[in-house]
Design a protein around this motif. Structure first.
Motif, PDB file in Angstrom:
ATOM      1  N   THR A   3       0.829  -1.203   0.000  1.00 19.47           N
ATOM      2  CA  THR A   3       0.000   0.000   0.000  1.00 19.47           C
ATOM      3  C   THR A   3       0.865   1.255   0.000  1.00 19.47           C
ATOM      4  O   THR A   3       0.635   2.183  -0.783  1.00 19.47           O
ATOM      5  N   VAL A   4       1.867   1.286   0.859  1.00 19.17           N
ATOM      6  CA  VAL A   4       2.747   2.450   0.960  1.00 19.17           C
ATOM      7  C   VAL A   4       3.507   2.655  -0.342  1.00 19.17           C
ATOM      8  O   VAL A   4       3.643   3.786  -0.820  1.00 19.17           O
ATOM      9  N   LEU A   5       3.999   1.593  -0.953  1.00 21.91           N
ATOM     10  CA  LEU A   5       4.725   1.705  -2.225  1.00 21.91           C
ATOM     11  C   LEU A   5       3.817   2.255  -3.322  1.00 21.91           C
ATOM     12  O   LEU A   5       4.209   3.145  -4.077  1.00 21.91           O
ATOM     13  N   LEU A   6       2.601   1.741  -3.406  1.00 19.56           N
ATOM     14  CA  LEU A   6       1.657   2.240  -4.415  1.00 19.56           C
ATOM     15  C   LEU A   6       1.302   3.706  -4.161  1.00 19.56           C
ATOM     16  O   LEU A   6       1.184   4.494  -5.107  1.00 19.56           O
ATOM     17  N   CYS A  45      -4.214   5.202 -11.299  1.00 21.42           N
ATOM     18  CA  CYS A  45      -3.928   3.778 -11.530  1.00 21.42           C
ATOM     19  C   CYS A  45      -3.147   3.162 -10.373  1.00 21.42           C
ATOM     20  O   CYS A  45      -3.136   1.926 -10.220  1.00 21.42           O
ATOM     21  N   PHE A  46      -2.503   3.972  -9.565  1.00 23.14           N
ATOM     22  CA  PHE A  46      -1.790   3.492  -8.382  1.00 23.14           C
ATOM     23  C   PHE A  46      -2.551   3.817  -7.092  1.00 23.14           C
ATOM     24  O   PHE A  46      -2.539   3.027  -6.150  1.00 23.14           O
ATOM     25  N   GLN A  47      -3.196   4.972  -7.045  1.00 15.55           N
ATOM     26  CA  GLN A  47      -3.895   5.416  -5.834  1.00 15.55           C
ATOM     27  C   GLN A  47      -5.076   4.512  -5.502  1.00 15.55           C
ATOM     28  O   GLN A  47      -5.246   4.105  -4.353  1.00 15.55           O
ATOM     29  N   VAL A  48      -5.897   4.216  -6.481  1.00 13.54           N
ATOM     30  CA  VAL A  48      -7.099   3.419  -6.228  1.00 13.54           C
ATOM     31  C   VAL A  48      -6.736   2.016  -5.739  1.00 13.54           C
ATOM     32  O   VAL A  48      -7.274   1.561  -4.719  1.00 13.54           O
ATOM     33  N   ILE A  53      -6.322  -2.099  -1.555  1.00 18.94           N
ATOM     34  CA  ILE A  53      -5.499  -3.106  -0.877  1.00 18.94           C
ATOM     35  C   ILE A  53      -5.321  -2.754   0.603  1.00 18.94           C
ATOM     36  O   ILE A  53      -5.380  -3.620   1.475  1.00 18.94           O
ATOM     37  N   GLY A  54      -5.111  -1.474   0.889  1.00 12.58           N
ATOM     38  CA  GLY A  54      -4.804  -1.050   2.244  1.00 12.58           C
ATOM     39  C   GLY A  54      -5.987  -0.986   3.188  1.00 12.58           C
ATOM     40  O   GLY A  54      -5.814  -1.082   4.405  1.00 12.58           O
ATOM     41  N   HIS A  55      -7.196  -0.812   2.636  1.00 14.34           N
ATOM     42  CA  HIS A  55      -8.361  -0.691   3.508  1.00 14.34           C
ATOM     43  C   HIS A  55      -8.662  -2.051   4.136  1.00 14.34           C
ATOM     44  O   HIS A  55      -8.824  -3.041   3.457  1.00 14.34           O
ATOM     45  N   GLY A  56      -8.722  -2.073   5.425  1.00 14.35           N
ATOM     46  CA  GLY A  56      -8.845  -3.328   6.170  1.00 14.35           C
ATOM     47  C   GLY A  56      -7.631  -3.487   7.060  1.00 14.35           C
ATOM     48  O   GLY A  56      -7.751  -3.734   8.248  1.00 14.35           O
ATOM     49  N   GLN A  57      -6.465  -3.314   6.445  1.00 10.57           N
ATOM     50  CA  GLN A  57      -5.239  -3.256   7.237  1.00 10.57           C
ATOM     51  C   GLN A  57      -5.178  -1.900   7.941  1.00 10.57           C
ATOM     52  O   GLN A  57      -4.728  -1.795   9.072  1.00 10.57           O
ATOM     53  N   PHE A  58      -5.627  -0.867   7.238  1.00  9.62           N
ATOM     54  CA  PHE A  58      -5.691   0.494   7.764  1.00  9.62           C
ATOM     55  C   PHE A  58      -7.126   0.981   7.652  1.00  9.62           C
ATOM     56  O   PHE A  58      -7.855   0.569   6.755  1.00  9.62           O
ATOM     57  N   GLN A  67      -1.143   8.842   3.172  1.00 15.28           N
ATOM     58  CA  GLN A  67      -1.057   9.513   1.876  1.00 15.28           C
ATOM     59  C   GLN A  67      -0.559  10.941   2.027  1.00 15.28           C
ATOM     60  O   GLN A  67       0.274  11.400   1.250  1.00 15.28           O
ATOM     61  N   GLU A  68      -1.030  11.655   3.041  1.00 18.68           N
ATOM     62  CA  GLU A  68      -0.607  13.040   3.232  1.00 18.68           C
ATOM     63  C   GLU A  68       0.863  13.141   3.616  1.00 18.68           C
ATOM     64  O   GLU A  68       1.568  14.036   3.155  1.00 18.68           O
ATOM     65  N   VAL A  69       1.331  12.237   4.461  1.00 14.91           N
ATOM     66  CA  VAL A  69       2.750  12.246   4.836  1.00 14.91           C
ATOM     67  C   VAL A  69       3.613  11.937   3.620  1.00 14.91           C
ATOM     68  O   VAL A  69       4.624  12.612   3.371  1.00 14.91           O
ATOM     69  N   ILE A  70       3.216  10.940   2.837  1.00 15.80           N
ATOM     70  CA  ILE A  70       3.963  10.623   1.613  1.00 15.80           C
ATOM     71  C   ILE A  70       3.952  11.817   0.676  1.00 15.80           C
ATOM     72  O   ILE A  70       4.976  12.155   0.073  1.00 15.80           O
ATOM     73  N   THR A  71       2.812  12.474   0.547  1.00 17.24           N
ATOM     74  CA  THR A  71       2.717  13.658  -0.307  1.00 17.24           C
ATOM     75  C   THR A  71       3.717  14.726   0.113  1.00 17.24           C
ATOM     76  O   THR A  71       4.391  15.322  -0.724  1.00 17.24           O
ATOM     77  N   LEU A  72       3.829  14.966   1.401  1.00 13.64           N
ATOM     78  CA  LEU A  72       4.766  15.982   1.885  1.00 13.64           C
ATOM     79  C   LEU A  72       6.214  15.586   1.628  1.00 13.64           C
ATOM     80  O   LEU A  72       7.026  16.416   1.213  1.00 13.64           O
ATOM     81  N   VAL A  73       6.537  14.323   1.843  1.00 12.70           N
ATOM     82  CA  VAL A  73       7.910  13.866   1.594  1.00 12.70           C
ATOM     83  C   VAL A  73       8.251  13.993   0.112  1.00 12.70           C
ATOM     84  O   VAL A  73       9.311  14.513  -0.254  1.00 12.70           O
ATOM     85  N   VAL A  74       7.335  13.550  -0.744  1.00 10.67           N
ATOM     86  CA  VAL A  74       7.550  13.657  -2.190  1.00 10.67           C
ATOM     87  C   VAL A  74       7.648  15.125  -2.590  1.00 10.67           C
ATOM     88  O   VAL A  74       8.516  15.513  -3.382  1.00 10.67           O
TER      89      VAL A  74
END
Length: 109
Positions: A3-6, A45-48, A53-58, A67-74
């Motif tokens: 999920t994090v990679l996608l 194509c990657f976000q959805v 995949i991640g919903h249920g685990q998170f 997603q917001e933390v990744i957005t800031l790092v990117v």
């Protein structure tokens, strides 16, 4: 981890879709809008799948926080490397406060 990679890949695409055109201000606005939409298609194509995949685990709240933390790092990397902007101390303080929000979202209360 999948999920994090996608989410990372999707955010790279979206950052270019939203901000990549800033280096091409002489290009007609309608052209950069069309190009941005094309780039955003690949972001989806990657976000959805990441969210599916991640919903249920998170929870949805946790997915959005990741997603917001990744957005800031990117975005930090993008703005420094691509736009040649400097990171100022107040930006860092703001990002640290956002990381504090991550703590509260993921803490088991």
């Amino acid at each position: 981890m999948k999920t994090v990679l996608l989410l990372l890949i999707s955010n790279i695409f979206m950052t270019f879709a939203w901000y990549g055109h800033l280096r091409f201000k002489e290009t007609a606005l309608w052209k950069v809008i069309m190009i941005s939409w094309l780039i955003a298609f690949f972001e989806y194509c990657f976000q959805v799948p990441a969210n599916r995949i991640g919903h249920g685990q998170f929870t949805a709240f946790q997915l959005k926080t990741i997603q917001e933390v990744i957005t800031l790092v990117v975005f930090i990397a993008f703005s420094v490397l691509y736009l040649r902007e400097e990171v100022k101390w107040n930006y860092i303080v703001g990002f640290i406060l956002i990381l504090a929000a991550v703590f509260f979202v993921f803490k088991k209360w």
